[in-house]
Design an enzyme around this catalytic site. Sequence first.
Site, PDB file in Angstrom:
ATOM      1  N   ASP A  35       0.901  -1.150   0.000  1.00 51.62           N
ATOM      2  CA  ASP A  35       0.000   0.000   0.000  1.00 51.62           C
ATOM      3  C   ASP A  35       0.937   1.196   0.000  1.00 51.62           C
ATOM      4  OD1 ASP A  35      -1.487   2.231   0.726  1.00 51.62           O
ATOM      5  OD2 ASP A  35      -2.952   1.003   1.760  1.00 51.62           O
ATOM      6  N   HIS A  36       1.016   1.891  -1.116  1.00 54.33           N
ATOM      7  CA  HIS A  36       2.096   2.884  -1.217  1.00 54.33           C
ATOM      8  C   HIS A  36       1.942   4.033  -0.226  1.00 54.33           C
ATOM      9  CE1 HIS A  36      -0.639   5.241  -3.806  1.00 54.33           C
ATOM     10  NE2 HIS A  36       0.145   6.267  -3.537  1.00 54.33           N
ATOM     11  N   HIS A  92      -5.654   2.723   1.360  1.00 55.73           N
ATOM     12  CA  HIS A  92      -4.968   3.937   1.822  1.00 55.73           C
ATOM     13  C   HIS A  92      -5.659   4.588   3.029  1.00 55.73           C
ATOM     14  CE1 HIS A  92      -3.008   3.233  -1.852  1.00 55.73           C
ATOM     15  NE2 HIS A  92      -3.736   3.990  -2.644  1.00 55.73           N
TER      16      HIS A  92
HETATM   17  C1  BG6 Z   1      -3.822   4.929  -6.056  1.00 52.21           C
HETATM   18  C2  BG6 Z   1      -5.189   5.040  -6.644  1.00 52.21           C
HETATM   19  O1  BG6 Z   1      -3.696   3.776  -5.295  1.00 52.21           O
HETATM   20  O2  BG6 Z   1      -3.578   6.071  -5.240  1.00 52.21           O
HETATM   21  C3  BG6 Z   1      -5.325   6.314  -7.459  1.00 52.21           C
HETATM   22  O3  BG6 Z   1      -5.445   3.917  -7.476  1.00 52.21           O
HETATM   23  C4  BG6 Z   1      -4.969   7.510  -6.607  1.00 52.21           C
HETATM   24  O4  BG6 Z   1      -6.633   6.453  -7.991  1.00 52.21           O
HETATM   25  C5  BG6 Z   1      -3.626   7.301  -5.936  1.00 52.21           C
HETATM   26  O5  BG6 Z   1      -4.916   8.626  -7.461  1.00 52.21           O
HETATM   27  C6  BG6 Z   1      -3.357   8.405  -4.938  1.00 52.21           C
HETATM   28  O6  BG6 Z   1      -2.038   8.310  -4.497  1.00 52.21           O
HETATM   29  P1  BG6 Z   1      -1.236   9.599  -4.036  1.00 52.21           P
HETATM   30  O7  BG6 Z   1       0.071   9.064  -3.574  1.00 52.21           O
HETATM   31  O8  BG6 Z   1      -1.147  10.505  -5.219  1.00 52.21           O
HETATM   32  O9  BG6 Z   1      -2.063  10.212  -2.936  1.00 52.21           O
END
Ligand code: BG6
Length: 512
Positions: free
Chosen positions: A198-199, A261
Amino acid sequence: MSATLTEPQPQGQTPARPGDRCCLVIFGASGDLTKRKLLPALYNLAKKELLPKEFALIGCAIQPFGEDEFRHQVRQDLMQFAGAPEDCKFCDWLIERLYYLPGDFKDPQYYQRLKPLLAQIDEKHGTQGNYFYYLATTPGLFGEVVKQLGGAGLAEESGGHWRRIVFEKPFGHDLDSARALNQEIKQILTEDQIYRIDHYLGKETVQNILVFRFSNGIFEPIWNRRYIDHVQITVGETLGVEQRGAYYDRAGALRDMVPNHILQLVTLTAMEPPVSFHAHAVRDEQAKILHAIQPYAPEDVLTRTVRGQYGEGVEDGKPAAAYRTEPNVATDSQTETFVALKLLIDNWRWADVPFYIRTGKRLAQRITEVVIQFRSAPFVLFRDTPVEKLGHNLLVMHIQPDEGISLKFGAKIPGPVVDIGSVKMEFHYRDYFGSEPSTGYERLLYDCMIGDATLFQRADMIEAGWSVVQPVLDVWKALPPRNFPNYASGSWGPKEGTDLLTRDGRQWKTGQ
Ligand code: BG6
């Protein structure tokens, strides 16, 4: 008002040792994730000398590139997405250990070609049979690739080497599919070999939630229902779905952002102190929060959840198109691009303290924040002061883009009468620690190389996350929305999203 550093801090402090010697195999190497995130993250790790000297990378994809063509493409990508200069020694270093294997991931013969290539790389680069597979493919292939790797004997850990597999999000598209996928991959892999990414957990400010809460003695005693009125989490995006319509139109905002997230942000904000920072200890406490989230009954879904879809509007001063006109999106799509939920956590710390969460595409601002609103002071001393002037103490954890923490409190406005104004104390990451280029994937890739799974999702957490949203998915499916599109691009979402709080006598603090 701003805080100052009490002691000089070493800039850009990094973990000392490079990752374990290994070969990284990226399935889906020609895709967007590889060029925008994974390659730049590897480049940033190489610059900090956190990649082992004994390192190699195999790109796997269906496209019939030759190896030289792939290497050339990677160099271009590093220049475009990692800001690498043309004469870049780190790029040369990476490219010297870069391989490409074209083919069909469903074909067992593909793995029979991968096997000797890995053996040859072990020989040449000293990677000693440690393989780290990254599944950046379409999620429908996850189970298949694992089965094939198992069949070819490439997932087995024996003779002192390790084999780890990273699964990109989404892991399943609902509770049943996530369970089925867990069962399928566990026939081949042990839980210790599985890294569900989960990045958000790669973001410094997300990791800092734990450090902030548990390394400061002053907050923990008031981090509970006695002192906290409610919590708000906003993840706002200004972009629309761009080129991802085919995926997004089947997923929607709830699946795309909440079980992963946003629930990470909820659990880190709400969890009990773990007994250590070891993977199991941290994840056990996160999992307890997921299990304590009050399950939605169907009628709760009607009153405690909101969905929306963007129509035309104005974003950054320019006209923005409606969701239904985006590429690969159905012209009568019922998919939500906005979601707001009121969650309740049934435990001793949080009973009756609502967690309001909202996220959406094409909102007014790109911002991710966790807002803790504390209970008001008793009014007795300020009977003659209008309630709205008394304000609330707000602690805001700014996750992105302006990373930091702020605290809002009341102070006397200088003058002969007691008049109260709100003031803010602010800490900005960049003022103290500078800002280093980061994709958020550096830490996660590095942790895989050293075998630390703290920042990855365990099977039970994934399933618990899906359990939270499953009743909402079910009710929404049974009752299609009748008013889509219901918010203008560039706004803060549908009116119902605001009403969710005003009904409780509260209001969103982010972006107002
Ligand atoms: C991804 C989603 O996991 O996270 C995207 O699939 C979203 O739709 C993105 O835009 C948001 O990541 P960050 O790091 O830009 O907040």
